[in-house]
Motif scaffolding. Structure first.
Motif, PDB file in Angstrom:
ATOM      1  N   ALA A 178      -1.368  -0.135  -3.024  1.00  0.00           N
ATOM      2  CA  ALA A 178      -2.748   0.271  -2.367  1.00  0.00           C
ATOM      3  C   ALA A 178      -3.856  -0.234  -3.203  1.00  0.00           C
ATOM      4  O   ALA A 178      -4.854  -0.581  -2.635  1.00  0.00           O
ATOM      5  CB  ALA A 178      -2.500   1.811  -2.413  1.00  0.00           C
ATOM      6  N   ILE A 179      -3.795  -0.183  -4.805  1.00  0.00           N
ATOM      7  CA  ILE A 179      -4.810  -0.473  -5.374  1.00  0.00           C
ATOM      8  C   ILE A 179      -5.051  -2.126  -5.204  1.00  0.00           C
ATOM      9  O   ILE A 179      -6.366  -2.582  -5.062  1.00  0.00           O
ATOM     10  CB  ILE A 179      -4.609  -0.037  -6.708  1.00  0.00           C
ATOM     11  CG1 ILE A 179      -4.685   1.478  -7.096  1.00  0.00           C
ATOM     12  CG2 ILE A 179      -5.743  -0.998  -7.705  1.00  0.00           C
ATOM     13  CD1 ILE A 179      -4.428   1.947  -8.513  1.00  0.00           C
ATOM     14  N   ALA A 180      -4.077  -2.623  -5.067  1.00  0.00           N
ATOM     15  CA  ALA A 180      -4.030  -4.282  -4.899  1.00  0.00           C
ATOM     16  C   ALA A 180      -4.935  -4.517  -3.650  1.00  0.00           C
ATOM     17  O   ALA A 180      -5.751  -5.359  -3.570  1.00  0.00           O
ATOM     18  CB  ALA A 180      -2.887  -4.879  -5.205  1.00  0.00           C
ATOM     19  N   ALA A 181      -4.569  -3.968  -2.594  1.00  0.00           N
ATOM     20  CA  ALA A 181      -5.178  -4.159  -1.341  1.00  0.00           C
ATOM     21  C   ALA A 181      -6.310  -3.797  -1.406  1.00  0.00           C
ATOM     22  O   ALA A 181      -7.511  -4.311  -0.734  1.00  0.00           O
ATOM     23  CB  ALA A 181      -4.253  -3.359  -0.260  1.00  0.00           C
ATOM     24  N   ASP A 182      -7.042  -2.707  -1.974  1.00  0.00           N
ATOM     25  CA  ASP A 182      -8.210  -1.949  -1.870  1.00  0.00           C
ATOM     26  C   ASP A 182      -9.110  -3.036  -2.703  1.00  0.00           C
ATOM     27  O   ASP A 182     -10.260  -3.105  -2.293  1.00  0.00           O
ATOM     28  CB  ASP A 182      -8.564  -0.763  -2.562  1.00  0.00           C
ATOM     29  CG  ASP A 182      -7.597   0.361  -1.523  1.00  0.00           C
ATOM     30  OD1 ASP A 182      -7.943   0.084  -0.161  1.00  0.00           O
ATOM     31  OD2 ASP A 182      -7.518   1.315  -2.045  1.00  0.00           O
ATOM     32  N   PHE A 183      -8.754  -3.555  -3.829  1.00  0.00           N
ATOM     33  CA  PHE A 183      -9.710  -4.616  -4.527  1.00  0.00           C
ATOM     34  C   PHE A 183      -9.403  -5.900  -4.602  1.00  0.00           C
ATOM     35  O   PHE A 183      -9.959  -6.437  -5.562  1.00  0.00           O
ATOM     36  CB  PHE A 183      -9.612  -3.813  -5.941  1.00  0.00           C
ATOM     37  CG  PHE A 183      -9.995  -2.187  -6.025  1.00  0.00           C
ATOM     38  CD1 PHE A 183     -11.561  -1.852  -5.711  1.00  0.00           C
ATOM     39  CD2 PHE A 183      -8.972  -1.238  -6.172  1.00  0.00           C
ATOM     40  CE1 PHE A 183     -11.612  -0.512  -5.496  1.00  0.00           C
ATOM     41  CE2 PHE A 183      -9.306   0.041  -5.867  1.00  0.00           C
ATOM     42  CZ  PHE A 183     -10.739   0.332  -5.353  1.00  0.00           C
ATOM     43  N   VAL A 184      -8.512  -6.297  -3.678  1.00  0.00           N
ATOM     44  CA  VAL A 184      -8.181  -7.862  -3.857  1.00  0.00           C
ATOM     45  C   VAL A 184      -9.536  -8.726  -3.729  1.00  0.00           C
ATOM     46  O   VAL A 184      -9.406  -9.828  -4.321  1.00  0.00           O
ATOM     47  CB  VAL A 184      -7.338  -7.979  -2.803  1.00  0.00           C
ATOM     48  CG1 VAL A 184      -7.820  -8.004  -1.647  1.00  0.00           C
ATOM     49  CG2 VAL A 184      -6.599  -9.558  -3.187  1.00  0.00           C
ATOM     50  N   THR A 185     -10.397  -8.414  -3.083  1.00  0.00           N
ATOM     51  CA  THR A 185     -11.621  -9.144  -3.151  1.00  0.00           C
ATOM     52  C   THR A 185     -12.930  -8.914  -4.023  1.00  0.00           C
ATOM     53  O   THR A 185     -13.520  -9.570  -4.068  1.00  0.00           O
ATOM     54  CB  THR A 185     -12.182  -8.901  -1.438  1.00  0.00           C
ATOM     55  OG1 THR A 185     -12.738  -7.425  -1.504  1.00  0.00           O
ATOM     56  CG2 THR A 185     -11.415  -9.196  -0.569  1.00  0.00           C
ATOM     57  N   GLN A 186     -12.252  -8.080  -5.070  1.00  0.00           N
ATOM     58  CA  GLN A 186     -13.533  -7.599  -5.996  1.00  0.00           C
ATOM     59  C   GLN A 186     -12.885  -8.268  -7.262  1.00  0.00           C
ATOM     60  O   GLN A 186     -13.437  -7.639  -8.459  1.00  0.00           O
ATOM     61  CB  GLN A 186     -13.815  -6.461  -5.934  1.00  0.00           C
ATOM     62  CG  GLN A 186     -14.349  -5.945  -4.622  1.00  0.00           C
ATOM     63  CD  GLN A 186     -14.588  -4.303  -4.402  1.00  0.00           C
ATOM     64  OE1 GLN A 186     -15.288  -3.903  -5.265  1.00  0.00           O
ATOM     65  NE2 GLN A 186     -13.786  -3.651  -3.628  1.00  0.00           N
ATOM     66  N   GLY A 187     -11.852  -8.839  -7.502  1.00  0.00           N
ATOM     67  CA  GLY A 187     -11.327  -9.425  -8.705  1.00  0.00           C
ATOM     68  C   GLY A 187     -10.533  -8.612  -9.420  1.00  0.00           C
ATOM     69  O   GLY A 187     -10.091  -9.200 -10.642  1.00  0.00           O
ATOM     70  N   VAL A 188      -9.904  -7.741  -8.996  1.00  0.00           N
ATOM     71  CA  VAL A 188      -9.166  -6.805  -9.501  1.00  0.00           C
ATOM     72  C   VAL A 188      -7.815  -6.791  -9.203  1.00  0.00           C
ATOM     73  O   VAL A 188      -7.553  -6.706  -7.820  1.00  0.00           O
ATOM     74  CB  VAL A 188      -9.532  -5.343  -9.772  1.00  0.00           C
ATOM     75  CG1 VAL A 188      -8.337  -4.320 -10.347  1.00  0.00           C
ATOM     76  CG2 VAL A 188     -10.847  -4.969 -10.517  1.00  0.00           C
ATOM     77  N   ARG A 189      -6.776  -6.901  -9.976  1.00  0.00           N
ATOM     78  CA  ARG A 189      -5.489  -7.280  -9.441  1.00  0.00           C
ATOM     79  C   ARG A 189      -4.551  -6.136 -10.048  1.00  0.00           C
ATOM     80  O   ARG A 189      -4.987  -5.476 -10.962  1.00  0.00           O
ATOM     81  CB  ARG A 189      -4.762  -8.620 -10.101  1.00  0.00           C
ATOM     82  CG  ARG A 189      -5.476  -9.640  -9.270  1.00  0.00           C
ATOM     83  CD  ARG A 189      -5.057 -11.058 -10.075  1.00  0.00           C
ATOM     84  NE  ARG A 189      -5.006 -11.255 -11.537  1.00  0.00           N
ATOM     85  CZ  ARG A 189      -3.994 -10.825 -12.655  1.00  0.00           C
ATOM     86  NH1 ARG A 189      -2.730 -10.804 -12.068  1.00  0.00           N
ATOM     87  NH2 ARG A 189      -4.069 -11.182 -13.635  1.00  0.00           N
ATOM     88  N   CYS A 190      -3.482  -5.713  -9.166  1.00  0.00           N
ATOM     89  CA  CYS A 190      -2.671  -4.588  -9.598  1.00  0.00           C
ATOM     90  C   CYS A 190      -1.167  -5.028  -9.305  1.00  0.00           C
ATOM     91  O   CYS A 190      -0.763  -5.464  -8.144  1.00  0.00           O
ATOM     92  CB  CYS A 190      -2.771  -3.404  -9.024  1.00  0.00           C
ATOM     93  SG  CYS A 190      -2.216  -1.916  -9.582  1.00  0.00           S
ATOM     94  N   ASN A 191      -0.323  -4.987 -10.210  1.00  0.00           N
ATOM     95  CA  ASN A 191       1.088  -5.267 -10.039  1.00  0.00           C
ATOM     96  C   ASN A 191       2.050  -4.234 -10.681  1.00  0.00           C
ATOM     97  O   ASN A 191       1.660  -3.676 -11.587  1.00  0.00           O
ATOM     98  CB  ASN A 191       1.657  -6.686 -10.479  1.00  0.00           C
ATOM     99  CG  ASN A 191       0.864  -7.900  -9.853  1.00  0.00           C
ATOM    100  OD1 ASN A 191       1.407  -8.242  -8.854  1.00  0.00           O
ATOM    101  ND2 ASN A 191      -0.269  -8.434 -10.443  1.00  0.00           N
ATOM    102  N   ALA A 192       3.127  -4.111 -10.030  1.00  0.00           N
ATOM    103  CA  ALA A 192       4.155  -3.224 -10.734  1.00  0.00           C
ATOM    104  C   ALA A 192       5.406  -3.996 -11.254  1.00  0.00           C
ATOM    105  O   ALA A 192       5.873  -5.132 -11.187  1.00  0.00           O
ATOM    106  CB  ALA A 192       4.802  -2.331  -9.685  1.00  0.00           C
TER     107      ALA A 192
END
Length: 248
Positions: free
Chosen positions: A162-176
């Motif tokens: 969810a975090i990855a999808a919300d901020f993918v266009t703003q330079g922030v990545r999130c992985n598990a």
């Protein structure tokens, strides 16, 4: 040191031992300034003595007010590695409400609080990598007697995507990251707590691994460095399985 993380500020929880400790050391070796947190002050002092690039802070990740105060006093972070976790032993019938709440408080709520606290700084600078510790014992693979743990670690995957999808266009990545069985001090403590024939317990852990051995915390730390680095700049919203083939 090759400098893969040179200039990056990394926040790592549960850095006193095991995967968190090895990840802090690995990130520091690659040039990062690491802020390592844990509830064990003595373990943090030992860690800081190993590297001049590691600063430490005692932090209880189950206290949102402490997280907010801690992060607000810091400059923005480039990397957050949420490593703190708790493993409850047993099925749903062994999991009372207190164990259920504790599992979520440490494994999920703490990640929510930390991600929410560091994201504004990452967004302001237009970059950031959040790495969340999940497990193969989640939506990846059903494991006996890990009811609460598996439930929370499945939630971590959803949180990360969810975090990855919300901020993918703003330079922030999130992985598990989803490890298999890793030989850590925490695992040793759990084996000891089970009592009985500990040699047989260790043997059972090893026998379920197709490679015939347990994972090493350094192997997980290597993946943390990759996800923290710009080498993984095209990678977000993914569950990275590192389990010696256990889930195949």
């Amino acid at each position: 040191m090759s400098g893969r993380l040179r200039g990056k500020r990394c926040l790592i929880t549960a850095a006193g031992a095991g995967i968190g400790r090895e990840s802090a050391l690995a990130c520091a070796r690659e040039g990062a300034l690491v802020l390592a947190t844990d509830i064990d002050a003595q373990a943090l002092a030992s860690l800081a003595a190993e590297s001049g690039s590691i600063q430490t802070q005692v932090l209880d990740v189950t206290r949102p007010e402490d997280i907010d105060a801690f992060v607000s006093a810091q400059c923005a972070f480039d990397v957050l590695f949420n490593c703190a976790g708790y493993v409850h032993q047993g099925s749903i019938l062994d999991c009372d409400r207190d164990a259920w709440r504790r599992s979520f408080a440490i494994n999920v709520d703490a990640m929510y609080s930390l991600c929410r606290a560091v994201l504004p700084g990452m967004l302001a600078q237009g970059r950031g990598s959040i790495i969340n510790m999940s497990s193969v014992a989640s939506s990846i693979k059903g494991v006996p007697n890990r009811f609460a743990y598996s439930t929370t670690k499945a939630a971590v995957i959803g949180l990360s995507k969810a975090i990855a999808a919300d901020f993918v266009t703003q330079g922030v990545r999130c992985n598990a990251i989803c490890p298999g069985t890793i030989k850590t001090p925490s695992l040793s403590e759990r084996v000891a707590a089970l009592g009985g024939d500990q040699e047989a317990v260790w043997k059972s852990f090893i026998e379920r691994q197709p490679m015939g051995r347990l994972g090493d915390p350094k192997e997980i730390a290597a993946l943390v460095v990759y996800l923290a680095s710009d080498e993984s700049s095209f990678t977000t919203g993914q569950t990275h399985i590192i389990d010696g083939g256990w889930s195949n």
